[in-house]
Design a protein around this motif. Structure first.
Motif, short mmCIF file in Angstrom:
data_model
loop_
_atom_site.label_atom_id
_atom_site.label_comp_id
_atom_site.label_asym_id
_atom_site.label_seq_id
_atom_site.Cartn_x
_atom_site.Cartn_y
_atom_site.Cartn_z
N LEU A 180 0.82 -1.21 0.00
CA LEU A 180 0.00 0.00 0.00
C LEU A 180 0.86 1.26 0.00
CD1 LEU A 180 -2.89 -0.91 2.48
CD2 LEU A 180 -3.08 -0.53 0.02
N LEU A 181 1.95 1.25 0.75
CA LEU A 181 2.84 2.40 0.73
C LEU A 181 3.43 2.59 -0.66
CD1 LEU A 181 4.29 4.71 2.11
CD2 LEU A 181 6.07 3.10 2.84
N ASP A 196 6.01 1.17 -9.34
CA ASP A 196 5.47 0.16 -10.26
C ASP A 196 5.31 -1.16 -9.52
OD1 ASP A 196 8.00 -0.97 -10.08
OD2 ASP A 196 8.63 -0.32 -12.07
N VAL A 197 4.88 -2.18 -10.25
CA VAL A 197 4.57 -3.46 -9.61
C VAL A 197 5.82 -4.08 -8.98
CG1 VAL A 197 4.87 -4.81 -11.73
CG2 VAL A 197 3.37 -5.67 -9.90
N PHE A 198 6.98 -3.88 -9.61
CA PHE A 198 8.21 -4.42 -9.02
C PHE A 198 8.52 -3.72 -7.70
CE2 PHE A 198 12.84 -4.50 -8.45
CZ PHE A 198 13.06 -5.86 -8.45
N GLY A 199 8.36 -2.40 -7.68
CA GLY A 199 8.56 -1.67 -6.43
C GLY A 199 7.59 -2.10 -5.36
N MET A 200 6.35 -2.39 -5.75
CA MET A 200 5.37 -2.89 -4.80
C MET A 200 5.83 -4.21 -4.19
SD MET A 200 1.84 -2.09 -6.88
CE MET A 200 0.83 -2.99 -5.68
N VAL A 247 1.76 -12.68 -3.15
CA VAL A 247 0.30 -12.78 -3.23
C VAL A 247 -0.33 -11.47 -2.75
CG1 VAL A 247 -1.74 -13.99 -2.36
CG2 VAL A 247 0.33 -15.28 -2.94
N ALA A 248 0.21 -10.92 -1.67
CA ALA A 248 -0.30 -9.64 -1.16
C ALA A 248 -0.10 -8.53 -2.20
CB ALA A 248 0.41 -9.28 0.14
N THR A 249 1.03 -8.57 -2.89
CA THR A 249 1.30 -7.57 -3.93
C THR A 249 0.26 -7.63 -5.04
OG1 THR A 249 3.69 -7.66 -3.49
CG2 THR A 249 2.99 -6.79 -5.63
N VAL A 250 -0.06 -8.84 -5.49
CA VAL A 250 -1.06 -9.00 -6.56
C VAL A 250 -2.41 -8.47 -6.09
CG1 VAL A 250 -2.33 -10.67 -7.95
CG2 VAL A 250 0.15 -10.93 -7.62
N PHE A 284 -2.27 -4.73 -6.01
CA PHE A 284 -2.15 -4.20 -7.36
C PHE A 284 -3.52 -4.02 -8.01
CE2 PHE A 284 -1.65 -4.72 -11.95
CZ PHE A 284 -0.63 -3.82 -12.24
N PHE A 285 -4.39 -4.99 -7.82
CA PHE A 285 -5.69 -4.95 -8.48
C PHE A 285 -6.79 -4.33 -7.61
CE2 PHE A 285 -3.66 -8.39 -10.93
CZ PHE A 285 -3.88 -7.91 -12.21
N LEU A 286 -6.64 -4.42 -6.29
CA LEU A 286 -7.74 -4.03 -5.40
C LEU A 286 -7.34 -2.99 -4.37
CD1 LEU A 286 -9.18 -7.61 -4.69
CD2 LEU A 286 -10.05 -5.93 -6.34
N HIS A 287 -6.31 -2.19 -4.65
CA HIS A 287 -5.84 -1.27 -3.62
C HIS A 287 -6.89 -0.28 -3.13
CE1 HIS A 287 -5.18 2.15 -6.41
NE2 HIS A 287 -4.84 1.22 -7.29
N PRO A 288 -7.84 0.21 -3.94
CA PRO A 288 -8.86 1.11 -3.36
C PRO A 288 -9.70 0.41 -2.29
CG PRO A 288 -8.84 1.28 -5.75
CD PRO A 288 -8.02 0.08 -5.41
N GLN A 289 -10.05 -0.86 -2.55
CA GLN A 289 -10.84 -1.61 -1.58
C GLN A 289 -10.02 -1.92 -0.33
OE1 GLN A 289 -10.65 -2.22 -4.79
NE2 GLN A 289 -12.72 -2.27 -5.63
N VAL A 290 -8.75 -2.25 -0.51
CA VAL A 290 -7.89 -2.56 0.63
C VAL A 290 -7.70 -1.32 1.50
CG1 VAL A 290 -5.60 -3.33 1.33
CG2 VAL A 290 -6.73 -4.44 -0.60
N GLU A 291 -7.53 -0.16 0.85
CA GLU A 291 -7.38 1.09 1.61
C GLU A 291 -8.57 1.35 2.52
OE1 GLU A 291 -5.03 3.19 1.97
OE2 GLU A 291 -3.76 3.33 0.19
N ARG A 292 -9.75 0.92 2.11
CA ARG A 292 -10.96 1.19 2.88
C ARG A 292 -11.07 0.32 4.13
NH1 ARG A 292 -13.57 2.19 -2.32
NH2 ARG A 292 -14.26 0.02 -2.48
N ILE A 293 -10.28 -0.73 4.20
CA ILE A 293 -10.34 -1.61 5.38
C ILE A 293 -9.04 -1.51 6.18
CG2 ILE A 293 -12.00 -3.21 4.38
CD1 ILE A 293 -9.62 -5.13 3.88
#
Length: 219
Positions: A28-29, A36-40, A78-81, A84-93
């Motif tokens: 998330l940070l 990018d995804v590698f940095g994530m 797995v957490a990165t993936v 990557f796709f659901l970060h708005p939803q993850v931010e909300r929780i």
């Protein structure tokens, strides 16, 4: 075996969950920093495994557990993936993520203390490595992201202190030969509870006495 009241498979599951939640915070940070995804993936791995790898290198437990059990290594990916796709939803929780993060902190500070002591370190050094196990990944994450580590900032809720509390209780239990599955779990629960209370009430460590600076935050 740290928590003798549970099977090795259950303990392993707890550890993987803790690694996963730490990895979420790292990914998330990276999103907030526009990596990018590698940095994530790098921040996720560093956050989740950095403290444990540091501990294992210090005590000579090589190769570190993260490179022996590949489930530890792949869980942050797995957490990165997911982020990557659901970060708005993850931010909300984030509140829920914070609770699991506190649980991971409680587990890892006690486990790190016990493992360090089992490898011949004294109680003080074991407490230090127990804390490092719990918070080291977060420090590495912030350094890689060019931020002042959260545990050094007065404007952040207590993080290292709960880890020190849990590690110190574990060390005292070791000193008095009272460590068992129940008491080690109790030490982890105390660290978890202190962290939750710090989050709820905004507890922070005091700054220098009678300081003259008017700065509210170091940028």
């Amino acid at each position: 075996m740290l928590f003798e009241l549970v099977t090795p498979s259950v303990q392993h599951a707890f550890e993987v969950v803790g690694i996963f939640v730490f990895a979420i915070s790292g990914a998330l940070l990276a999103v907030r920093k526009n990596f990018d995804v590698f940095g994530m993936a790098v921040l996720a791995e560093a956050t989740a495994l950095g403290g444990g790898v540091f501990r294992d290198l210090v005590i000579g437990a090589v190769p570190p557990a993260a490179f022996v059990d590949l489930s530890y290594f792949f869980t942050p990916l797995v957490a990165t993936v997911l982020v990557f796709f659901l970060h708005p939803q993850v931010e909300r929780i984030t509140a829920a993520v914070g609770v699991f993060d506190a649980a991971g902190l409680g587990l890892f500070c006690v486990e790190g203390t016990v493992k360090a002591h089992q490898h011949g370190l004294g109680l003080t050094a074991s407490v230090t490595l127990g804390m490092a196990t719990a918070v080291g990944g977060g420090v590495l994450r912030d350094v890689l992201a060019h931020e002042v580590p959260s545990l050094l900032r007065w404007d952040r809720d207590l993080y290292a202190v709960p880890a020190i509390v849990g590690s110190s209780i574990a060390a005292l239990l070791l000193h008095f030969d009272a460590l068992s599955g129940a008491t080690s779990a109790l030490a982890a629960v105390v660290a978890f509870t202190v962290r939750l209370l710090a989050m709820k009430y905004g507890w922070r460590a005091p700054r220098a006495w009678n300081r003259r600076s008017t700065a509210t935050e170091e940028i």
